[in-house]
Design an enzyme around this catalytic site. Structure first.
Site, mmCIF file in Angstrom:
data_model
loop_
_atom_site.group_PDB
_atom_site.id
_atom_site.type_symbol
_atom_site.label_atom_id
_atom_site.label_comp_id
_atom_site.label_asym_id
_atom_site.label_seq_id
_atom_site.Cartn_x
_atom_site.Cartn_y
_atom_site.Cartn_z
ATOM 1 C CG HIS A 119 -1.907 -1.134 1.231
ATOM 2 N ND1 HIS A 119 -2.743 -1.435 0.187
ATOM 3 C CD2 HIS A 119 -2.148 -2.082 2.181
ATOM 4 C CE1 HIS A 119 -3.472 -2.515 0.480
ATOM 5 N NE2 HIS A 119 -3.115 -2.928 1.687
ATOM 6 C CG ASP A 156 -2.775 -8.626 1.022
ATOM 7 O OD1 ASP A 156 -2.036 -8.932 1.974
ATOM 8 O OD2 ASP A 156 -3.783 -7.892 1.149
ATOM 9 C CG HIS A 158 -6.524 -5.605 2.020
ATOM 10 N ND1 HIS A 158 -5.866 -6.413 2.929
ATOM 11 C CD2 HIS A 158 -7.735 -5.328 2.542
ATOM 12 C CE1 HIS A 158 -6.658 -6.611 3.982
ATOM 13 N NE2 HIS A 158 -7.798 -5.971 3.778
HETATM 14 ZN ZN LIG Z 1 -3.950 -7.339 2.971
#
Ligand SMILES: [Zn+2]
Length: 305
Positions: A119, A156, A158
């Site tokens: 991220h 993942d 996300h």
């Molecule tokens: Zn994650």
């Protein structure tokens, strides 16, 4: 033959309170490290040199984080407050991914027992991610001319928004993210391929989506794969929204490692997210992932080197 790198043994982990929510209490972290050490040599990671971080991240951003000159808003986006351990852990984790990358290029498989902070953007921290370890390692091997086609296979739960943003204009990197549609980050970036899953998707739906992902991955014909083996797709994860079982996770990992091993594509494996309500389940999942990697890449009996 294979080995894993880890930043978990660093003094920053032992001597300072964890800067993040305690997803893996200390005794479970110990169980993970011991389980891993039973399977393969576990090496401490060297720090990433700042100069390599600067090839991906804005130098002014790095400088502010290095000195702790971050705002409340930035800490909120990161998910925890700044302290020196945040920087130390970030450098250690990136160093582990970079070391694993050298292993992948020399033996076929490189392992980091942590990493996968996908991220982190070039100039901002988000979602527990301050430095983007995979982006830094990918940029380094591309700059060094060691490979010219890199796949980031981000499984993942996300979306790998920071990685997608960093490599948006980079044709030598194919970013592929398979994630829960309604989960964080709510404003998604555009990867080279995004595959979104509905809430509560189970094994069959998940593994079917993985097959579609691997078709696209094969077409790109990568010379190096970074695999983000997130365990937060598991049913019971606090921050996931899917319902993949431990067996489904094993099938996923075996499929990915098997694909890379059979096509002789070097693979760097990083663990990425995992926030299971039951930490013992998370440890089991992580060790199962290690077993899948070692099983797929283990040389067949009688192989002569
Ligand atoms: Zn994650």
């Amino acid at each position: 033959m294979f080995r894993a790198f880890t930043a978990f043994g660093r003094p920053a982990y032992a001597d300072t309170p964890p800067p993040r929510r305690q997803f893996l209490p200390r005794e479970f972290l110990q169980a993970l490290l011991m389980g891993a050490a039973e399977r393969l040599p576990l090496l401490p990671a060297p720090d990433l040199p700042w100069a390599l971080a600067e090839r991906v991240h804005d130098p002014a951003y790095l400088d502010r984080w290095r000195r702790g000159e971050v705002t409340r808003e930035e800490e909120r986006a990161l998910g925890f407050a700044w302290n020196p351990a945040v920087v130390a852990r970030g450098l250690g984790s990136c160093g582990a991914t970079l070391s694993a990358t050298w292993d992948a290029l020399s033996t076929g498989l490189g392992l980091n027992l942590g990493g996968g902070t996908h991220h982190a953007y070039a100039d901002r921290a988000e979602g527990f991610s301050f430095l983007n370890d995979v982006a830094i390692a990918a940029r380094h091997v591309l700059d060094a001319g060691l490979v010219s086609r890199v796949l980031v296979l981000d499984l993942d739960v996300h979306q790998g928004n920071g990685t997608a943003s960093i490599f948006r204009q980079e044709g030598r990197v194919f970013t592929l993210s398979l994630h829960a549609a309604r989960n964080y980050p709510f404003l998604k970036e555009q990867s080279d391929l995004d595959i979104e899953l509905p809430d509560a998707a189970g094994d069959a739906e998940y593994l079917d989506a993985l097959e579609r992902a691997l078709v696209a991955a094969a077409q790109f014909a990568p010379q190096l794969v970074f695999y983000l083996a997130g365990a937060d797709v598991l049913s019971g994860d606090q921050l996931g929204r899917l319902a993949v079982s431990l067996d489904g996770l094993r099938a996923r990992d075996e499929r990915v490692y098997g694909w890379a091993a059979h096509t002789s594509t070097p693979l760097v494996s990083v663990m990425a997210g995992g926030y299971h309500r039951d930490p013992a389940q998370l440890v089991r999942a992580r060790l199962q992932t290690l077993d899948a990697a070692l099983g797929a890449f283990a040389p067949a009996p009688g192989t002569v080197y």
